[in-house]
Design a protein around this motif. Structure first.
Motif, PDB file in Angstrom:
ATOM      1  N   ALA A 156      25.807   4.804 -51.678  1.00  0.00           N
ATOM      2  CA  ALA A 156      26.733   5.814 -52.196  1.00  0.00           C
ATOM      3  C   ALA A 156      26.740   5.849 -53.717  1.00  0.00           C
ATOM      4  O   ALA A 156      26.595   6.916 -54.333  1.00  0.00           O
ATOM      5  N   ASP A 157      26.887   4.671 -54.331  1.00  0.00           N
ATOM      6  CA  ASP A 157      27.064   4.619 -55.779  1.00  0.00           C
ATOM      7  C   ASP A 157      25.781   4.929 -56.543  1.00  0.00           C
ATOM      8  O   ASP A 157      25.818   5.607 -57.590  1.00  0.00           O
ATOM      9  N   ASP A 158      24.659   4.441 -56.026  1.00  0.00           N
ATOM     10  CA  ASP A 158      23.398   4.572 -56.761  1.00  0.00           C
ATOM     11  C   ASP A 158      22.572   5.781 -56.362  1.00  0.00           C
ATOM     12  O   ASP A 158      21.728   6.240 -57.134  1.00  0.00           O
ATOM     13  N   HIS A 159      22.814   6.294 -55.132  1.00  0.00           N
ATOM     14  CA  HIS A 159      21.932   7.351 -54.625  1.00  0.00           C
ATOM     15  C   HIS A 159      22.676   8.579 -54.105  1.00  0.00           C
ATOM     16  O   HIS A 159      22.030   9.543 -53.684  1.00  0.00           O
ATOM     17  N   GLY A 160      24.002   8.559 -54.102  1.00  0.00           N
ATOM     18  CA  GLY A 160      24.750   9.718 -53.620  1.00  0.00           C
ATOM     19  C   GLY A 160      24.565   9.986 -52.145  1.00  0.00           C
ATOM     20  O   GLY A 160      24.564  11.144 -51.714  1.00  0.00           O
ATOM     21  N   ILE A 161      24.452   8.924 -51.361  1.00  0.00           N
ATOM     22  CA  ILE A 161      24.228   9.055 -49.920  1.00  0.00           C
ATOM     23  C   ILE A 161      25.406   8.436 -49.180  1.00  0.00           C
ATOM     24  O   ILE A 161      25.787   7.296 -49.433  1.00  0.00           O
ATOM     25  N   GLY A 162      25.988   9.191 -48.264  1.00  0.00           N
ATOM     26  CA  GLY A 162      27.120   8.694 -47.490  1.00  0.00           C
ATOM     27  C   GLY A 162      26.705   8.295 -46.085  1.00  0.00           C
ATOM     28  O   GLY A 162      26.241   9.131 -45.305  1.00  0.00           O
ATOM     29  N   VAL A 163      26.830   7.002 -45.768  1.00  0.00           N
ATOM     30  CA  VAL A 163      26.640   6.494 -44.411  1.00  0.00           C
ATOM     31  C   VAL A 163      27.887   5.685 -44.057  1.00  0.00           C
ATOM     32  O   VAL A 163      28.861   5.669 -44.795  1.00  0.00           O
ATOM     33  N   ARG A 164      27.873   5.001 -42.937  1.00  0.00           N
ATOM     34  CA  ARG A 164      29.027   4.211 -42.523  1.00  0.00           C
ATOM     35  C   ARG A 164      28.594   2.788 -42.199  1.00  0.00           C
ATOM     36  O   ARG A 164      27.536   2.589 -41.584  1.00  0.00           O
ATOM     37  N   ALA A 165      29.405   1.816 -42.582  1.00  0.00           N
ATOM     38  CA  ALA A 165      29.168   0.417 -42.249  1.00  0.00           C
ATOM     39  C   ALA A 165      30.392  -0.144 -41.553  1.00  0.00           C
ATOM     40  O   ALA A 165      31.523   0.235 -41.861  1.00  0.00           O
ATOM     41  N   GLY A 166      30.178  -1.048 -40.596  1.00  0.00           N
ATOM     42  CA  GLY A 166      31.301  -1.678 -39.924  1.00  0.00           C
ATOM     43  C   GLY A 166      31.102  -1.774 -38.438  1.00  0.00           C
ATOM     44  O   GLY A 166      29.982  -1.900 -37.943  1.00  0.00           O
ATOM     45  N   LYS A 167      32.222  -1.677 -37.717  1.00  0.00           N
ATOM     46  CA  LYS A 167      32.199  -1.814 -36.256  1.00  0.00           C
ATOM     47  C   LYS A 167      32.651  -0.544 -35.554  1.00  0.00           C
ATOM     48  O   LYS A 167      32.731  -0.506 -34.327  1.00  0.00           O
TER      49      LYS A 167
END
Length: 397
Positions: free
Chosen positions: A339-350
């Motif tokens: 997100a911070d370096d590449h402007g890409i939104g994904v999700r992390a977690g459970k």
């Protein structure tokens, strides 16, 4: 009332400037939803509560939205469509409406929305194949008596794998049980027909289906819903209230469970998306999604330390959702870097599916990964360039 004419622009995603690959959490709003809200705002008012032009227009649009959802979901004549806040709300409503003594059969691979609400639940281990799911359901249901509900996901919010809903419905009905489908992740990707798949109930969320937050639907058979106490006691749910406590005659039909002023704009925007999708070439949309899915999965296999997780195996049917383990890396840290370096939104977690994620990380040899998984999910508006951007960034991270 005028009939909307839909164009390809209706399914255009609103917003740009970054790569959004977190559709399984919240899909972006499409033009049809925004246009429907903007068109109604100048004349929007109370629903079912007045005789003035604003109220009459709003009531017509609200009930029209209900009809659109019934058509979109292929409901039977007489089925109810109840507007809710989201899938979690819809499934909790159904849980409250179960006849006394109902046994609920649920797999532990479910999203918490379909894992936690049920009283008297029989929890089955998540299956390793569609055939095993059918066999396990058959084995469990044959020994149960009284009212029984089998409740399953249509597509996993963790792996994207499509469950054998029609076969499970056949098994359920053979044993005199009913089946509810959590279609939150299936409906945005695959056409659904309650009648064709044999479901008794279907639940979905607007914010997964390219509409704004705050709208959802429970659709299905009317008898349990009409016999249940109102989900929300209050105006709208009450047909008549006497002078003594408890002297109430409750409404029948969907109004029974839609107490309070309804979310008109949510219902109308969701219906607008469903109407636009119904007129689109969903086979072409599905084919494009599968091309992107193949591109993503092939690219992920080339990134060191990345392992895709799956319940049903590499060749199972999927929608646009992929989750991976990251050897030696915290998924949350990687998601933040993307997100911070590449402007890409994904999700992390459970992903509100803790039992399933624990199993999948263990099977991938990453049982100690407290951070869970990294999930990539996509849909309308996603391009091959978006997938390439993610793969390049993930490789550099």
């Amino acid at each position: 009332m005028s009939v909307a004419v839909h164009t390809d622009d209706d399914l255009a995603v609103i917003g740009a400037g970054f790569v959004h690959l977190d559709y399984a959490a919240t899909a972006p709003c499409v033009r049809a939803a925004a246009d429907a809200v903007n068109a109604l705002l100048p004349s929007y008012g109370s629903v079912h509560r007045g005789t003035g032009p604003r109220s009459q227009t709003s009531t017509l649009e609200y009930e029209r939205a209900r009809d659109v959802l019934a058509d979109f979901l292929g409901c039977h004549p007489g089925d109810q469509v109840v507007f809710t806040r989201n899938t979690t709300d819809a499934l909790n409503l159904l849980a409250r409406a179960l006849p006394p003594g109902t046994t609920t059969v649920v797999f532990d691979g479910e999203h918490h929305a379909n894992l936690l609400p049920w009283p008297n639940a029989l929890r089955l281990p998540a299956p390793s194949s569609p055939d095993e799911a059918v066999t396990a359901a058959d084995r469990a249901l044959r020994n149960l008596r009284g009212p029984v509900l089998l409740t399953v996901t249509g597509a996993s919010n963790v792996t994207g794998e499509v469950w054998p809903i029609a076969r499970l419905a056949e098994v359920a009905h053979r044993h005199g049980a009913r089946i509810a489908v959590d279609a939150a992740q299936l409906a945005p990707h695959v056409p659904i027909s309650v009648a064709e798949i044999g479901a008794d109930y279907v639940a979905l969320s607007g914010h997964k289906l390219y509409a704004p937050f705050g709208s959802g639907v429970l659709a299905g058979r009317a008898d349990w819903l009409d016999a249940a106490e109102p989900y929300l006691a209050g105006g709208g749910a009450s047909a008549a209230v006497g002078d003594r406590i408890g002297d109430v005659r409750w409404a029948t039909g969907p109004a029974r469970h839609e107490g309070g002023t309804p979310n008109l704009l949510g219902a109308v925007s969701l219906a607008a998306v469903c109407s636009a999708l119904a007129e689109a070439d969903r086979s072409a949309l599905r084919a494009h999604e599968q091309e992107l899915l193949a591109q993503l999965r092939a690219g992920l296999r080339r990134v060191p330390g990345v392992t895709e997780v799956s319940l049903f195996g590499a060749h199972s049917e999927r929608v646009g959702i992929v989750s991976v383990t990251l050897t030696g890396r915290d998924p949350s840290e990687v998601a933040t870097r993307l997100a911070d370096d590449h402007g890409i939104g994904v999700r992390a977690g459970k992903f509100c599916a803790h039992p399933l994620v624990r199993r999948l990380t263990a099977e991938a040899g990453d049982a100690g990964c407290a951070g869970g998984l990294l999930r990539v999910s996509f849909g309308l508006g996603t391009t091959a360039a978006d997938i390439d951007c993610l793969l390049a960034a993930l490789g550099s991270v």
